[in-house]
Write an enzyme that holds these catalytic residues in place. Structure first.
Site, PDB file in Angstrom:
ATOM      1  N   LYS A 121     -25.767  45.494 -36.576  1.00  0.00           N
ATOM      2  CA  LYS A 121     -27.209  45.237 -36.706  1.00  0.00           C
ATOM      3  C   LYS A 121     -27.555  43.902 -37.366  1.00  0.00           C
ATOM      4  CE  LYS A 121     -28.976  49.076 -34.910  1.00  0.00           C
ATOM      5  NZ  LYS A 121     -29.762  48.994 -33.657  1.00  0.00           N
TER       6      LYS A 121
ATOM      7  N   GLU B  82     -38.269  48.964 -38.482  1.00  0.00           N
ATOM      8  CA  GLU B  82     -38.084  50.405 -38.385  1.00  0.00           C
ATOM      9  C   GLU B  82     -36.603  50.678 -38.556  1.00  0.00           C
ATOM     10  OE1 GLU B  82     -37.930  48.427 -35.846  1.00  0.00           O
ATOM     11  OE2 GLU B  82     -36.077  49.152 -34.911  1.00  0.00           O
TER      12      GLU B  82
ATOM     13  N   SER C 110     -19.089  49.865 -33.283  1.00  0.00           N
ATOM     14  CA  SER C 110     -20.338  49.221 -33.708  1.00  0.00           C
ATOM     15  C   SER C 110     -20.664  49.388 -35.183  1.00  0.00           C
ATOM     16  CB  SER C 110     -21.493  49.761 -32.869  1.00  0.00           C
ATOM     17  OG  SER C 110     -21.525  51.177 -32.937  1.00  0.00           O
TER      18      SER C 110
END
Lengths: 405, 281
Positions: A98, A120, A387
């Protein structure tokens, strides 16, 4: 089908019939401004140099392409099996992919002179990444998070607070990622003049699906180079989990035009796609509009958005990025789904075989190996996007395992 | 008085009340149009119909009727909660349109439907416009459908005699404002706040400038909404030259707070009070 980079998306932000800008008029000028700022930034050497420098020195890139030998062995048959490589995005600062996007968008916000950031978050990884870059650049940071997710991801909530972010609980609807996203958009509609919204997936109105993809494409670009170094060619299969779809899109993007490369996105089947309790948007959804984009969507027959269900907060979303819907429609990528239980099993397997505790989201990609590997020829080079790391999920996993023991 | 011009004749021919006629009437009377908003199906559709009838009786010039959606991005807490209550009792777009169809001859003022892209898309935009037309609706507002995305819906709505009303926001640049106003049908909806729907203590001073700017470029009347909740604010936007005032959350809140069975009376009382601020009586 048009797979050329330049054609995705079109000038109107469309990937085929998907994408677009279904937002209140108030946001239209800001979306235009963001698109222009991004286009200008990518052409500005100072921007790309600063981004690359920070990706290297702050985020810790390039992340390794790691050969998972024991996992490979586990799925090996008499005649052999696929060789499994992990793209180690879990080794990034903050523990997931991210931050690639959060960092890039924070630099854009600085260029646009916006000093308040909103985001968010579902699993909290995007929230943590955003809170991190805001701390790094001295930006005010507000994170919207569903109350249910705050409970499931208490560790990440505390991390965000420690980083100086204001975490706002969202009680509306299902109190998960969908509602947190709606609330972030409402905040943006209200404060658009001084606020930048760091949307965390390849979803939302144009230019976000493109913008977020482009910041994560570093995953695929590195993978491509590392594959050539490791085995002298392109990988045969790419696999990644898909909620909104950012880590998958980042890995897939530089390979979309390479038709020899098979791409598989793994969705969350929750308790099973036929139970109605799942988050398998591409597998089960139909076309609709959510959070500013036309894409596949879990909805009832009257167009009301349905609750998604997944053990993984990061996949618990009834929508999916429009480019994934497009890649599915044109048959360029395959999308499958695995259940909560399959993901839990995979999480334990990978932990014990490789000494890597993957995030529950990532565990979905691992879980598909059970079905995929027996169908692959010996010597197939397979890259799985690892990830995120699973530290944030240990209490959820412990809860589930105890009830089974 | 009410915009009942030729009312009975129109009913016999099943012609829908026209938004532009309504504004003409209001102009002749030297007033600003009063356009209350209610959420269909909150608390139930029968009550919503009674509310519409009372609003009409107490001087509403047009009524904006919300069709509930699960994820209303442009709405603040009051209208979000109303939509959630309405969905909980099983309201669907078809049921709202059926209610209008059933009572069509008793509604003489234009009904403007307000809903989001996804319920429309799910219904099928062609089918929705046909059904809405049959139900006598005069206009349609879709707050998450900006100019660029309205291209497909606009001609379909027009073919069915429905005015697709587009919105202008405080952040809209002047040149874009003009393009929106030129495409908008019935009226142009000026969002008076940078924000979502909901009551505000005061109306921002820059709204005067926005109204003036928009009036310059809009070939159709200009109605102001989002954050208009009382007589003072209506009087203010009237002085600034607006042609209509849309009152949403303040009415929705009153309906939600009314005791069971008194919703329509409560709505009527509020409407009567607001009507006094619209100009000459």
């Amino acid at each position: 089908m048009d797979l050329a980079f330049s054609a995705r998306p079109s000038a109107l932000g469309r990937f085929g019939q998907f994408g677009g800008q279904y937002v209140p008029e108030t946001l239209m000028p800001a979306l235009g401004e963001l698109e222009q700022a991004a286009a200008k930034a990518w052409k500005d050497k100072r921007f790309t140099e600063e981004l690359n420098h920070l990706l290297k020195t702050y985020v810790g890139r390039a992340t390794p392409l790691y050969e998972a030998k024991r996992l490979t062995e586990h799925y090996s048959r008499k005649e052999g099996g696929p060789r499994i490589w992990l793209k180690r995005e879990d080794l990034n600062h903050t523990g997931a992919h991210k931050i690639n996007n959060a960092l890039g968008q924070a630099l854009l916000a600085l260029r646009m002179g916006k000093n308040r950031i909103i985001a968010e978050t579902g699993a909290g990884q995007h929230g943590v990444a955003t809170a991190t870059v805001c701390a790094r650049f001295g930006l005010k940071c507000v994170i919207y998070m569903g109350e249910e997710d705050m409970r499931r991801q208490a560790l990440n909530v505390f991390r965000m607070k420690l980083l100086g972010a204001d975490v706002k609980p969202v009680l509306a609807g299902t109190a998960t990622l969908k509602d947190a996203t709606s609330e972030a958009i409402r905040d943006w509609v209200t404060n658009v003049e001084d606020t930048h919204y760091i949307l965390g997936s390849v979803a939302g109105p144009h230019p976000y699906p493109m913008l977020v993809r482009d910041f994560h494409a570093v995953i695929g670009h590195e993978t491509r180079k590392q594959c050539v170094e490791a085995f002298g060619g392109l990988p045969n299969v790419l696999i990644a989990c898909v909620g909104g779809g950012s880590n998958a899109m980042g890995l897939f993007h530089p390979f979309v035009e390479e038709k020899s490369v098979r791409m598989i996105g793994v969705e969350a089947a929750g308790e099973g796609v036929h139970t109605g309790h799942h988050a398998a948007t591409i597998t089960e959804g139909r076309i609709g509009v959510l959070h500013g984009a036309m894409s596949l969507l879990l909805q009832d027959q009257n167009g009301q958005v349905q609750e998604a269900h997944s053990i993984s907060a990061g996949l618990d979303y009834p929508g999916v990025g429009p480019e994934h819907s497009y890649l599915c429609e044109i048959g360029r990528a395959e999308y499958v789904a695995v259940t909560d239980q399959e993901a839990l099993n995979a999480l334990q397997l990978v932990s014990q075989l490789e000494g890597i505790i993957p995030a529950l989201e990532t565990a979905h990609a691992f879980a598909w190996l059970e079905k995929l590997c027996p169908t692959l020829d010996a010597g197939t080079e397979l890259v799985l996007n690892c990830s995120g790391r699973g530290d944030k999920d240990v209490s959820t996993v412990a809860e589930r395992l105890k009830s089974e023991l | 008085m009410l915009t009942l011009e030729g009312g009975s004749l129109e009913t016999e021919n099943l012609q829908r009340p026209s938004i532009s006629n309504s504004f003409n009437q209001v102009h002749q009377e030297g007033r600003i149009a009063l356009m209350p908003f209610l959420m269909a199906g909150d608390p139930d559709l029968e009550t919503s119909f009674d509310v519409i009838v009372n609003l009409q009786k107490e001087g509403a010039d047009m009524v904006e009727l919300g069709i509930p959606y699960s994820d209303p991005l442009a709405d603040g807490p009051v209208i979000q909660a109303a939509a959630a209550r309405s969905l909980k009792v099983g309201t669907t777009p078809m049921k709202v349109l059926d209610m209008l169809k059933k009572f069509r001859e008793r509604i003489n003022i234009p009904v403007i439907l307000f809903t989001y892209s996804n319920p429309l898309l799910s219904f099928g935009i062609e089918a929705f416009c046909e059904e809405a037309s049959e139900a006598g609706a005069s206009g349609l507002v879709v707050p998450d459908l900006p100019l660029e995305e309205a291209e497909k819906l606009s001609p379909i709505a027009a073919r069915n005699g429905i005015d697709l009303v587009l919105l202008v926001a405080p952040t809209t640049p002047k040149e874009r404002m003009k393009r929106i106003a030129e495409t908008s049908k019935g009226f142009t909806y000026l969002v008076s706040v940078t924000g979502v729907t909901g009551e505000r203590n005061a109306i921002e001073g820059r709204v005067q400038f926005l109204v003036e700017n928009l009036k310059e470029s809009s070939p159709v009347p200009v109605a102001v909404g989002f954050g208009i909740s009382d007589s003072n604010q209506i009087a203010k936007v009237r002085r600034w030259g607006a042609d209509g005032a849309i009152v949403g959350s303040a009415l929705v809140k009153r309906i939600s707070l009314a005791t069971k069975g008194n919703e329509a009376d409560e709505a009527g009382r509020f409407c009567r009070e607001l009507r006094k601020a619209t100009g000459h009586l």
